[in-house]
Scaffold this motif. Structure first.
Motif, PDB file in Angstrom:
ATOM      1  N   ILE A  95       0.837  -1.204   0.000  1.00 54.89           N
ATOM      2  CA  ILE A  95       0.000   0.000   0.000  1.00 54.89           C
ATOM      3  C   ILE A  95       0.868   1.249   0.000  1.00 54.89           C
ATOM      4  O   ILE A  95       0.610   2.196  -0.746  1.00 54.89           O
ATOM      5  CB  ILE A  95      -0.951  -0.036   1.214  1.00 54.89           C
ATOM      6  N   ARG A 141       3.754   1.530  -1.221  1.00 51.59           N
ATOM      7  CA  ARG A 141       4.370   1.638  -2.532  1.00 51.59           C
ATOM      8  C   ARG A 141       3.378   2.112  -3.573  1.00 51.59           C
ATOM      9  O   ARG A 141       3.653   3.003  -4.364  1.00 51.59           O
ATOM     10  CB  ARG A 141       4.893   0.254  -2.898  1.00 51.59           C
ATOM     11  N   GLU A 142       2.200   1.531  -3.568  1.00 52.90           N
ATOM     12  CA  GLU A 142       1.252   1.805  -4.646  1.00 52.90           C
ATOM     13  C   GLU A 142       0.594   3.177  -4.504  1.00 52.90           C
ATOM     14  O   GLU A 142       0.167   3.748  -5.485  1.00 52.90           O
ATOM     15  CB  GLU A 142       0.162   0.734  -4.683  1.00 52.90           C
ATOM     16  N   TYR A 143       0.458   3.639  -3.280  1.00 50.44           N
ATOM     17  CA  TYR A 143      -0.356   4.835  -3.108  1.00 50.44           C
ATOM     18  C   TYR A 143       0.392   6.035  -2.613  1.00 50.44           C
ATOM     19  O   TYR A 143      -0.173   7.095  -2.472  1.00 50.44           O
ATOM     20  CB  TYR A 143      -1.522   4.525  -2.167  1.00 50.44           C
TER      21      TYR A 143
END
Lengths: 395, 646
Positions: B635, B637-639
């Protein structure tokens, strides 16, 4: 010795059609909220108390082999192994029903339920008469909802539908100006997804070959088509291994698997379900399939998987799960009871007094810490990667 | 299912960099084989490990001609060619880069036990070497990079580090020899070669540990080769070679950028000099507490009670601090605002106020001046109370927004944008996030459940109230602990809504746990390894629950996630007022610790936070759904780039 006969299954299906409660279902717990929800929806499963998913599995993989069943059904007048028509006749005036289409596909025992659903959804797009993208999407959504409500106990069906929606609609094709080209793009994607899902089993079988070494003993539980494919490929690659099959009560799917393996000349030994711990010391690895892979990385599978995983874990044996990626579901059970119940009747061979309660749940949840690796068509994953994949797909 | 994964490949690898990352080029699976030898060394370099102050970028250029061919040629080492595999150096050079750091201590020890072994060998080496490896020596000596060494010697920027240099040399040798091995080798030759390489390794180690000046003096006399190794004068150049090798990776961001990524080291309060400096700068005068527990000396601890009057008296002198910020700061100091969300919202609103009243001084740009102002406010707030991670994230967000303001934007426009950004952050990341968390968490509450919670978490309170509104039948166990007794407030609010509650102290948790079916906990922050950083006592609750096989659900908004990794509660924590644990309110007769400050041998520890290992956490409920603790880095990393900082 085999209590279950084809006629028994056919009788059961007849019963289902008549929606007559069997005496056993008296013992079942009150209808779960989810199945009652299913009833309110337009196309409910005729008997919501009994998991249709496990009914299908029993019909396809139980002791009675599919050819047997085919014969029996041929006598009744149906041909389940006939290929369903490629595209349904929409122009014949009869309204297209995704459930019919799904049932058509589903009759093939080799085709996973989710793949059947994916194909059915693909044909929804194909036969759709929508003229705008939005309309098509809504139509698709409706179809997938009705499919999901058809059997709420099947995780792979729900997950497969959700993933299909994600995969197909999450594309830049929706920005095409021309509706027809956008639609054809969607169909293309849908077919591709169906194809990928169909091939998943082969991919998994290829991936898992490195893990089967010569001279190993593999314990399998129940009947899983993926696991069978894995073992079949290993046998074709001339690996020398031995398989211990559990019986897989109550529908005795393990017998079916041992039968199939014996046909491949794989040395196979049959155990009763309670002999798992007894024979665990001679086992090198445990191979199980999965009905659903949940967000924690754990699996939901046929009853008994959890205890096998526990025993294997305590004896430091690796537990490998073979599961296609369309079984990845956005569920997160905290414990065994934290799932929509999937019930099925159990035949004990003798009448059970009405005061005795029977645990009829058909599946259990194995937490991720007891699993070693998951073989999926996305690769060989550790349980924690499942959540990674799901987050990337859904968020 | 490659096609489904396609979008991931498209994603700019920079986005996917979390705590530990390989340089982007190597993150791609398709890294070209020549790099493969280098990758471990650059992989081992996580930004966390780089000490921030590094004055000059190291001139790594001369090294590359030397190393490149060796890397290229050492590919056969990786393949399973048995003859090469058997040689110890082959495996050494394969592993060399990554364990270097770890083995340094060992090698030093080893060398001290064998002080002269290396030199003996160095002298005898040429004789032992078969013809082919003699050739190697000459090869090693020829590249321009090596001839450039003496010039570098004077400068600090020596890059052949004390065991990096030798290992490099061994590599060269080995690669050359591996080539020759393939051509023609007798068994004896191979053996001799092996012996030689092994000894070369020993030399390297021995020399590395020598005091550099001495080593270089002596060794220059003995042999040309070891000179190279020992010419590396500085002791701390472990990093330098890593930097060098990583430079060759090519696609590392330039020094400057990386420095920005590296978090500034927190102030260590046991570092006397820096503390003195900080004191001079400080706005709030704080007397440090006496008798601090040895292990926690690096954390700030002040005499409580002295600070608020001091701060109040200074109100009119503090012109750089906006009144709103001042107010929030004094409330932090007094302990009026507590809880991650409340503190964060109060801070953001104060910043909003200050932005409203802000006007750019002449001849300055808004972006720079406002950032400086913010820094000033933040340091003021830190003096009042150390920042929580959630506040740190919010500040980071605000600063990026300020930095990203287009230069052409007018001042009023910019201010309006910033204020609406802050509003959006509060709404989306805190309020809406909480609503989502509630929606997710309620699905996990069934009729007949007994829910345990610890302390007072706003998210957990909302969950319980919402579940009650939905008509679920459940009971709540509130576990509390001294000295804050925050649970009582929660208890009061829940009872007011008609929930059935049990209140107990943490001492009874092992008794009460057997009837509990779910444990809901709040968190101050969740770190990348899944560690939950929360009110002290949480770890204890989680551990007991885990032991009783009760699922532990941690409710935490995603803006509180942090990419840091923490293993214990020591290195980063906050110390509370020790007086609060020495006294029992309402019990005058318990006065055994009344004059504890005068006792030299007594130290009181009042920790505020602790770290719960991820093993004890069954599930994290966040605004992105219910995820296992292992998915926190996903999370983050992605957001982090797209959403979290909006």
């Amino acid at each position: 010795m085999w209590y279950r006969s084809a006629s028994f299954i056919l009788d059961k299906q007849q019963e289902e059609r008549d929606a007559v409660a069997r005496p056993e279902s008296r013992l079942l717990s009150p209808t779960s909220p989810i199945s009652s929800m299913a009833e309110t929806l337009q196309n409910p499963n005729p008997n919501p108390k009994i998991s249709a998913y496990y009914q299908t599995r029993a019909a396809h993989h139980a002791v009675v082999t599919s050819d047997w069943l085919a014969q029996a059904q041929a006598a009744v007048g149906q041909h389940p192994d006939d290929l369903p028509p490629e595209s349904p006749s929409v122009d014949s005036g009869k309204p297209f029903s995704v459930i019919d289409e799904f049932n058509n596909w589903r009759k093939q025992p080799d085709l996973a339920e989710a793949v059947a659903a994916i194909r059915a959804l693909a044909s929804v797009i194909r036969s759709s008469e929508a003229t705008t993208m939005m309309e098509l999407e809504i139509e698709l959504k409706k179809a997938s909802d009705s499919l999901k409500s058809w059997d709420t106990t099947s995780i792979s069906l729900t997950a497969g539908c959700d993933l299909f929606m994600r995969y197909v609609t999450r594309t830049s094709a929706l920005e095409y100006e021309d509706f027809n080209s956008a639609k054809s793009r969607l169909i293309e994607r849908a077919e591709k997804f169906g194809e990928i899902s169909y091939k998943a089993r082969k991919i998994i079988a290829m991936l898992s070959q490195e893990f089967i070494f010569d001279g190993c003993t593999i314990l399998v539980h129940g009947f899983s088509r993926v696991v069978l494919e894995v073992l079949k490929t290993a046998a074709e690659n001339r690996k020398l291994f031995r398989v211990l099959c559990t019986e897989g009560r109550p529908d005795r799917t393990g017998l079916r698997l041992s039968n199939e393996l014996a046909k491949l000349d794989v040395p196979v030994k049959l155990l009763i379900d309670s002999a798992v711990a007894y024979s665990m010391d001679e086992v090198d690895m445990v191979f199980v399939g999965a009905d659903g892979v949940v967000e924690s990385g754990g699996i939901i599978n046929m009853m008994g998987t959890y205890q096998i995983a526990l025993v294997a874990h305590s004896m430091n044996k690796p537990v490998y799960v073979a599961a296609e990626s369309y079984k990845f579901a956005r569920l997160y059970p905290l414990d065994q009871k934290d799932m929509a119940p999937a019930l099925r009747p159990i035949d004990f061979g003798v009448p059970i007094p009405s005061k005795v309660e029977v645990e009829t749940s058909a599946r259990d949840y194995t937490p991720p810490q007891y699993l070693t690796l998951l073989f999926t068509d996305l690769g060989v994953l550790t349980p924690s990667v499942v959540s990674d994949e799901l987050i990337q797909l859904y968020l | 299912m490659d096609t489904r994964r396609a979008p991931r490949a498209v994603i700019d690898p920079k986005v996917r960099q979390v705590g530990f990352f390989a340089p982007p080029g190597q993150a791609q699976p398709s890294s070209s084989p020549p790099v493969s030898d280098l990758s471990p060394s650059s992989n081992s370099l996580s930004p966390v490990m780089i000490p921030p102050p590094r004055p000059v970028p190291f001139p790594a250029v001369p090294l590359s001609p030397l190393r490149r061919p060796s890397a290229g040629e050492s590919i056969p080492v990786g393949s399973y060619n048995p003859s090469e595999f058997a040689s110890p150096t082959a495996s050494f050079s394969e592993e060399a880069p990554s364990p270097r750091r770890a083995h340094r201590g060992i090698s030093r020890k080893f060398a001290s036990s064998l002080p002269s072994g290396g030199f003996d060998f160095a002298a005898s080496k040429p004789n032992n070497f078969p013809a082919s490896s003699l050739k190697t020596v000459s090869v090693v000596n020829t590249p321009p990079g090596v001839s450039a060494f003496p010039d570098k010697k004077g400068s600090k920027a020596a890059f052949a580090e004390k065991d990096g240099g030798p290992s490099l040399e061994v590599q060269c040798e080995q690669s050359a020899s591996s080539k020759s091995l393939k051509e023609k080798t007798s068994k004896a030759e191979r053996r001799a070669l092996q012996e030689a390489q092994r000894a070369a390794k020993a030399t390297a180690k021995a020399e590395g540990s020598k005091a550099p000046v001495v080593a270089s003096g002596e060794v220059t006399a003995t042999n040309a080769k070891p000179v190279k190794a020992s010419k590396a004068p500085s002791q701390k150049n472990d990093i330098s070679s890593v930097v060098a090798s990583e430079k060759k990776g090519g696609d590392r961001p330039p020094e400057k950028d990386r420095k920005k990524d590296v978090p500034q080291p927190r102030m260590q309060f046991d570092d006397k000099i820096r503390v003195e400096k900080a004191k001079k700068r400080a706005v709030v005068k704080q007397t440090e507490a006496k008798h601090r527990v040895e292990l926690f000396r690096h954390l700030p601890q002040y005499e409580h009670g002295t600070r608020i009057p001091d701060l109040e008296s200074k109100f009119f002198q503090l012109d750089p601090v906006h009144p709103a910020v001042y107010k929030v700061g004094s409330r932090y100091l007094a302990g009026d605002i507590s809880g991650g969300n409340a503190r964060c919202i109060a801070m953001l609103q104060a910043f909003q106020e200050s932005i409203k009243d802000y006007s750019t001084p002449p001849e300055k740009t808004l972006a720079r001046d406002l950032t400086a102002k913010m820094n000033c406010y933040v340091s003021f707030l830190i003096e009042c109370r150390p920042l929580s991670i959630s506040m740190g994230n919010a500040i980071k967000f605000l600063k990026t927004r300020i930095a990203k303001l287009p230069l052409t934007m007018s001042e009023s426009e910019a201010k309006a944008t910033l204020r609406s950004d802050i509003d959006r952050f509060i709404n989306e990341k805190i309020i809406l996030a909480d609503m989502l968390i509630v929606r997710h968490a309620v699905t996990k509450i069934r009729d007949g459940d007994v829910l345990l919670t610890y302390g007072s978490s706003s998210a957990v309170e909302m969950i319980l109230l919402h579940a009650h509104e939905l008509g679920k039948l459940f009971r709540v166990v509130i576990v509390d602990s001294r000295p804050k007794l925050e649970g009582q407030l929660l208890l009061r609010r829940l009872l007011g809504k008609g929930l059935s509650c049990t209140y107990t102290h943490i001492n009874a948790v092992s008794f009460i746990m057997h009837e509990v079916t779910r444990v809901f906990l709040g968190a101050s922050s969740i770190l990348s390894n899944g560690t939950v950083y929360s009110r002290v006592g949480t770890a204890c609750i989680a551990m007991v629950a885990h032991e009783f096989h009760v699922p532990v659900l941690v409710c935490c908004e995603a803006y509180k996630f942090h990419e840091r990794v923490q293993l214990d509660s020591i290195c980063s924590n906050e110390l509370g007022n020790p007086d609060t644990i020495s006294k029992v309110p309402g019990r005058k007769e318990i006065n055994y610790l009344d004059d504890w400050a005068s006792n030299e041998n007594l130290q009181l520890l009042n920790l505020i936070y602790d770290a719960t290992p991820s093993d004890y956490v069954s599930m994290i409920i966040t605004d992105y759904g219910m995820v296992p603790p292992t998915s926190v880095p996903v999370i983050v990393r992605e957001y982090r780039r797209e959403h979290l900082w909006i």
